[in-house]
Design an enzyme around this catalytic site. Sequence first.
Site, PDB file in Angstrom:
ATOM      1  N   ASP A  42       1.858  -4.166  -9.125  1.00  0.00           N
ATOM      2  CA  ASP A  42       1.661  -5.525  -9.632  1.00  0.00           C
ATOM      3  C   ASP A  42       2.070  -5.633 -11.101  1.00  0.00           C
ATOM      4  OD1 ASP A  42       0.515  -5.811  -7.158  1.00  0.00           O
ATOM      5  OD2 ASP A  42      -1.541  -5.769  -7.902  1.00  0.00           O
TER       6      ASP A  42
ATOM      7  N   ALA B 271      -6.097 -14.889  -4.872  1.00  0.00           N
ATOM      8  CA  ALA B 271      -5.144 -15.296  -3.834  1.00  0.00           C
ATOM      9  C   ALA B 271      -4.147 -14.189  -3.526  1.00  0.00           C
ATOM     10  CB  ALA B 271      -4.410 -16.560  -4.274  1.00  0.00           C
ATOM     11  N   GLY B 272      -4.375 -12.992  -4.060  1.00  0.00           N
ATOM     12  CA  GLY B 272      -3.472 -11.877  -3.790  1.00  0.00           C
ATOM     13  C   GLY B 272      -2.127 -12.031  -4.483  1.00  0.00           C
TER      14      GLY B 272
ATOM     15  N   HIS C 151       0.836  -1.211   0.000  1.00  0.00           N
ATOM     16  CA  HIS C 151       0.000   0.000   0.000  1.00  0.00           C
ATOM     17  C   HIS C 151       0.869   1.259   0.000  1.00  0.00           C
ATOM     18  CE1 HIS C 151      -4.039  -1.749   0.215  1.00  0.00           C
ATOM     19  NE2 HIS C 151      -3.393  -2.775   0.733  1.00  0.00           N
TER      20      HIS C 151
HETATM   21  C1  GLA Z   1      -2.897  -4.592  -4.750  1.00  0.00           C
HETATM   22  C2  GLA Z   1      -2.815  -3.465  -5.767  1.00  0.00           C
HETATM   23  C3  GLA Z   1      -1.418  -2.851  -5.776  1.00  0.00           C
HETATM   24  C4  GLA Z   1      -0.954  -2.488  -4.382  1.00  0.00           C
HETATM   25  C5  GLA Z   1      -1.182  -3.645  -3.425  1.00  0.00           C
HETATM   26  C6  GLA Z   1      -0.893  -3.271  -2.007  1.00  0.00           C
HETATM   27  O1  GLA Z   1      -2.094  -5.660  -5.126  1.00  0.00           O
HETATM   28  O2  GLA Z   1      -3.143  -3.939  -7.044  1.00  0.00           O
HETATM   29  O3  GLA Z   1      -1.401  -1.737  -6.636  1.00  0.00           O
HETATM   30  O4  GLA Z   1      -1.555  -1.320  -3.936  1.00  0.00           O
HETATM   31  O5  GLA Z   1      -2.516  -4.121  -3.477  1.00  0.00           O
HETATM   32  O6  GLA Z   1       0.465  -3.032  -1.836  1.00  0.00           O
END
Ligand code: GLA
Length: 374
Positions: free
Chosen positions: A164, A115-116, A26
């Site tokens: 990302d 799943a992040g 973040h």
């Molecule tokens: C998600 C968002 C990213 C970033 C992360 C937190 O993956 O797509 O842009 O903000 O959360 O670090």
Amino acid sequence: MFRRIYGTYPEGIWAAPGRVNLIGEHTDYNDGFALPIAIPQHTLVAARRRQDGRLRLHSAQGDGPVADLDLARLTPGVVTTWAAYPAGVVWALLEAGHRIGGADLHIDSTVPTGAGLSSSAALECAVAFAYNDLYGLGLSPPALALLAQRAENGFAGVPCGAMDQLASACCTDGAALHLDLRAGAHEQVPFAPQTQGMSLLVVDTRVKHDLGDGAYAALRSGCEQAARELGLTALRDLTPADLPRAVKTLPAHLVPLVRHVVTENGRVAKAVSHLRAGHVAALGPILTEGHASLRDDFRISCAESDLVVDTALAHGALGARMTGGGFGGSVVVLAEEGRVEAVRLAVTTAFRAAGYQEPGLFPVSPAAGARRIM
Ligand code: GLA
């Protein structure tokens, strides 16, 4: 599969990976720093140009029919399924004035969704790289990453930062990517935990995280409001020494958000200097501190992620933290090779005892970014 669906061969195949962020969460939309790696799990796109201005999409993961879209009618809001990510990339390219036509795409992925681990960025980047080559656009990996982010913000409606997509587009094998989101700069920091007898384990909690549901947008606007109230362009401009002033000036609910961003940027700097000095194990406590900050200040962890972190640490892990946007998703654990089995077993047992779903556990090592593979 491409031939079975479209009756002809693709012109090429492109791959783009998912990512695990080591530290710097973040911080991207606060003009800050991050340190992701690409993971071996990736999305493949087989593609062939079309002359009739149509974009046809098929995914091996969905059992749905081929989506058939008209390039001339691509506007935000018209596509609401997974197809919004690839269609969004084409929309972003058109919007940026690139001369492109249609395509047939077949997509297959090993990046788990929800799943992040940035399955959407992997999909966007694979499509962006395919279009770049097929239509000879000559765009650089960072430029393609920013187009992919534009697709996600403007077409799919997710107000994410650029971490990302930059990770998927710019990472290299055997290195973490040190990102400075304000400068738009990145550098490769050699990172090969396995050469020092260590391993990175990803634990997918199976708690599906969804960045489109408003909570992510609320955090982002909280950070932006705090920056405005402090008279700054972004929270990146705040140092730890400025925190007491911020605490006095800001409404109470914004203070923990600011504290997380400031301390997290500091953790990225520390992590990079440890990795540069070859001290991989020193990353462990930084990961764990980062988790505490996301749990207590940003408040985006969940019981399942906390259980993974606590259990892993209790069984000898060097460090652990939730990774990605939060509200579920995955945890990354750094452990000595000899500890990994114990951590694995302990986490699985703890989940069973708590009545949670069986977690997904798999080792990862820093992998290559997006590229053409055929
Ligand atoms: C998600 C968002 C990213 C970033 C992360 C937190 O993956 O797509 O842009 O903000 O959360 O670090």
